[in-house]
Design a protein around this motif. Structure first.
Motif, PDB file in Angstrom:
ATOM      1  N   LEU A 139       0.820  -1.202   0.000  1.00 43.01           N
ATOM      2  CA  LEU A 139       0.000   0.000   0.000  1.00 43.01           C
ATOM      3  C   LEU A 139       0.858   1.258   0.000  1.00 43.01           C
ATOM      4  CD1 LEU A 139      -2.655   1.593   0.351  1.00 43.01           C
ATOM      5  CD2 LEU A 139      -2.506   1.146   2.808  1.00 43.01           C
ATOM      6  N   MET A 140       1.838   1.316   0.897  1.00 40.99           N
ATOM      7  CA  MET A 140       2.652   2.522   1.026  1.00 40.99           C
ATOM      8  C   MET A 140       3.610   2.712  -0.148  1.00 40.99           C
ATOM      9  SD  MET A 140       1.441   3.938   3.641  1.00 40.99           S
ATOM     10  CE  MET A 140       2.614   5.297   3.740  1.00 40.99           C
ATOM     11  N   GLU A 141       3.904   1.635  -0.854  1.00 44.46           N
ATOM     12  CA  GLU A 141       4.799   1.731  -2.016  1.00 44.46           C
ATOM     13  C   GLU A 141       4.049   2.077  -3.300  1.00 44.46           C
ATOM     14  OE1 GLU A 141       6.692  -2.036  -2.126  1.00 44.46           O
ATOM     15  OE2 GLU A 141       7.848  -1.705  -0.283  1.00 44.46           O
ATOM     16  N   ASN A 142       2.711   1.967  -3.268  1.00 44.45           N
ATOM     17  CA  ASN A 142       1.931   2.153  -4.496  1.00 44.45           C
ATOM     18  C   ASN A 142       0.718   3.050  -4.262  1.00 44.45           C
ATOM     19  OD1 ASN A 142       3.166  -0.078  -6.469  1.00 44.45           O
ATOM     20  ND2 ASN A 142       3.023  -0.970  -4.424  1.00 44.45           N
ATOM     21  N   ILE A 143       0.911   4.144  -3.567  1.00 47.09           N
ATOM     22  CA  ILE A 143      -0.198   5.053  -3.250  1.00 47.09           C
ATOM     23  C   ILE A 143      -0.733   5.711  -4.509  1.00 47.09           C
ATOM     24  CG2 ILE A 143      -0.861   7.151  -2.016  1.00 47.09           C
ATOM     25  CD1 ILE A 143       1.197   6.430   0.121  1.00 47.09           C
ATOM     26  N   ARG A 144      -2.039   5.620  -4.693  1.00 41.81           N
ATOM     27  CA  ARG A 144      -2.703   6.272  -5.828  1.00 41.81           C
ATOM     28  C   ARG A 144      -3.557   7.462  -5.387  1.00 41.81           C
ATOM     29  NH1 ARG A 144      -3.066   2.537 -10.116  1.00 41.81           N
ATOM     30  NH2 ARG A 144      -4.001   4.242 -11.305  1.00 41.81           N
ATOM     31  N   PHE A 145      -3.949   7.465  -4.117  1.00 42.37           N
ATOM     32  CA  PHE A 145      -4.792   8.541  -3.575  1.00 42.37           C
ATOM     33  C   PHE A 145      -4.565   8.570  -2.071  1.00 42.37           C
ATOM     34  CE2 PHE A 145      -8.668  10.033  -1.531  1.00 42.37           C
ATOM     35  CZ  PHE A 145      -8.983  11.177  -2.256  1.00 42.37           C
ATOM     36  N   ARG A 146      -4.524   9.784  -1.522  1.00 40.36           N
ATOM     37  CA  ARG A 146      -4.274   9.882  -0.085  1.00 40.36           C
ATOM     38  C   ARG A 146      -4.843  11.175   0.475  1.00 40.36           C
ATOM     39  NH1 ARG A 146       1.692   9.300   2.790  1.00 40.36           N
ATOM     40  NH2 ARG A 146       1.055   9.871   4.898  1.00 40.36           N
ATOM     41  N   ASN A 147      -5.538  11.067   1.589  1.00 42.09           N
ATOM     42  CA  ASN A 147      -5.978  12.237   2.351  1.00 42.09           C
ATOM     43  C   ASN A 147      -6.081  11.836   3.821  1.00 42.09           C
ATOM     44  OD1 ASN A 147      -8.392  10.787   2.565  1.00 42.09           O
ATOM     45  ND2 ASN A 147      -9.457  12.021   1.045  1.00 42.09           N
ATOM     46  N   ASP A 148      -6.762  12.631   4.644  1.00 41.61           N
ATOM     47  CA  ASP A 148      -6.839  12.341   6.075  1.00 41.61           C
ATOM     48  C   ASP A 148      -7.776  11.184   6.394  1.00 41.61           C
ATOM     49  OD1 ASP A 148      -5.081  14.377   6.600  1.00 41.61           O
ATOM     50  OD2 ASP A 148      -6.643  15.867   7.036  1.00 41.61           O
ATOM     51  N   VAL A 149      -8.564  10.744   5.411  1.00 42.25           N
ATOM     52  CA  VAL A 149      -9.527   9.675   5.648  1.00 42.25           C
ATOM     53  C   VAL A 149      -8.957   8.311   5.256  1.00 42.25           C
ATOM     54  CG1 VAL A 149     -11.835   8.803   5.096  1.00 42.25           C
ATOM     55  CG2 VAL A 149     -11.447  11.263   5.296  1.00 42.25           C
ATOM     56  N   LEU A 150      -8.352   8.233   4.070  1.00 42.51           N
ATOM     57  CA  LEU A 150      -7.839   6.952   3.582  1.00 42.51           C
ATOM     58  C   LEU A 150      -6.551   7.122   2.790  1.00 42.51           C
ATOM     59  CD1 LEU A 150     -10.992   5.037   2.219  1.00 42.51           C
ATOM     60  CD2 LEU A 150      -9.731   4.558   4.325  1.00 42.51           C
ATOM     61  N   ILE A 151      -5.746   6.069   2.798  1.00 42.33           N
ATOM     62  CA  ILE A 151      -4.632   5.906   1.873  1.00 42.33           C
ATOM     63  C   ILE A 151      -5.039   4.791   0.916  1.00 42.33           C
ATOM     64  CG2 ILE A 151      -2.194   5.303   1.630  1.00 42.33           C
ATOM     65  CD1 ILE A 151      -1.761   6.266   4.485  1.00 42.33           C
ATOM     66  N   VAL A 173     -11.764   5.300  -4.155  1.00 39.13           N
ATOM     67  CA  VAL A 173     -11.654   3.876  -3.826  1.00 39.13           C
ATOM     68  C   VAL A 173     -12.451   3.022  -4.800  1.00 39.13           C
ATOM     69  CG1 VAL A 173     -12.191   2.125  -2.100  1.00 39.13           C
ATOM     70  CG2 VAL A 173     -11.234   4.311  -1.391  1.00 39.13           C
ATOM     71  N   MET A 174     -13.654   3.464  -5.134  1.00 37.48           N
ATOM     72  CA  MET A 174     -14.558   2.649  -5.941  1.00 37.48           C
ATOM     73  C   MET A 174     -13.978   2.285  -7.309  1.00 37.48           C
ATOM     74  SD  MET A 174     -17.457   1.821  -4.427  1.00 37.48           S
ATOM     75  CE  MET A 174     -18.652   1.603  -5.757  1.00 37.48           C
ATOM     76  N   GLN A 175     -13.139   3.147  -7.859  1.00 40.35           N
ATOM     77  CA  GLN A 175     -12.599   2.858  -9.184  1.00 40.35           C
ATOM     78  C   GLN A 175     -11.650   1.656  -9.183  1.00 40.35           C
ATOM     79  OE1 GLN A 175      -9.721   5.782 -10.740  1.00 40.35           O
ATOM     80  NE2 GLN A 175      -9.639   6.679  -8.685  1.00 40.35           N
ATOM     81  N   PHE A 176     -11.191   1.259  -7.989  1.00 41.88           N
ATOM     82  CA  PHE A 176     -10.296   0.104  -7.887  1.00 41.88           C
ATOM     83  C   PHE A 176     -10.999  -1.132  -7.337  1.00 41.88           C
ATOM     84  CE2 PHE A 176      -7.461   3.855  -7.147  1.00 41.88           C
ATOM     85  CZ  PHE A 176      -6.798   3.787  -8.357  1.00 41.88           C
TER      86      PHE A 176
END
Length: 212
Positions: free
Chosen positions: A97-109, A176-179
């Motif tokens: 997860l941390m090596e392949n971040i596609r989206f990140r904010n205070d709610v989710l990585i 998230v839904m797009q994945f």
């Protein structure tokens, strides 16, 4: 929740371990302080020959000492804590997860394969296992709590968020839904029936694989 300061290049598995240890740290410190106080009472009672105080200290020592030892073991050995005890693969998933971040904010990585709240990477979820996502509000006499409800083949996970993060949550769910190829959006009876059906199919598949 256990907020841990993220540093560049920090592995997801290291973050998971740090967050678990931070969750147990307060309990460890509190119970060791209580243990020290009770031991101090016992020693003081012995020195002044107040054996009633010694007996009282001994009476309370065992009930306090047992959780103190348990909490200390969990703090020093995070692999003995849930959920790592049951799913140690979470460490590898968190690294990915941390090596392949596609989206990140205070709610989710979010990556294309996994997502998790920044405050608890051990609550990681595989995008392939998501069946349904919806916002959930729980109101009691004292407060209102807000969650992203995520139904997966394994069960339900509730990810908390703050009221002022409403628009952020909308963007997060969309990211998230797009994945999540098997996921539906929104709470209704049709989607709940879909979750129950897909979950029963997954459980049956798991059972058949174990019997082979």
């Amino acid at each position: 929740m256990a907020n841990v300061q993220f540093t560049p290049g920090m592995r997801g598995s290291d973050i998971v371990i740090a967050q678990i240890k931070k969750r147990w740290k307060k309990a460890v410190v509190l119970f060791w302080i209580m243990t020290a106080i009770i031991l101090g009472m016992g020693v003081a009672g012995f020195l002044v020959e107040n054996y009633v105080l010694v007996v009282i200290a001994m009476f309370f020592l065992l009930p306090i000492l047992i959780p103190t030892i348990i909490f200390t073991v969990k703090y020093t050995h995070p692999m003995k804590c849930r959920p790592l005890k049951h799913r140690p693969v979470i460490l590898k998933e968190a690294d990915w997860l941390m090596e392949n971040i596609r989206f990140r904010n205070d709610v989710l990585i979010v990556s294309d394969s996994f997502f998790a709240p920044p405050s608890d990477l051990s609550a990681i979820i595989a995008t392939q296992e998501v069946l349904l996502m919806y916002k959930q509000t729980i109101t009691t006499n004292f407060l209102t709590s807000y969650f992203i409800a995520v139904e997966t083949v394994r069960g339900k996970t509730s990810i908390p968020y703050l009221r002022n993060q409403e628009q952020m949550v909308v963007d997060t769910i969309g990211a998230v839904m797009q994945f999540c190829p098997h996921a539906r959006l929104g709470y209704n009876q049709e989607n709940i029936n879909y979750v129950e059906y897909m979950r029963s199919m997954w459980e049956e598949t798991q059972k058949n694989q174990m019997q082979r």
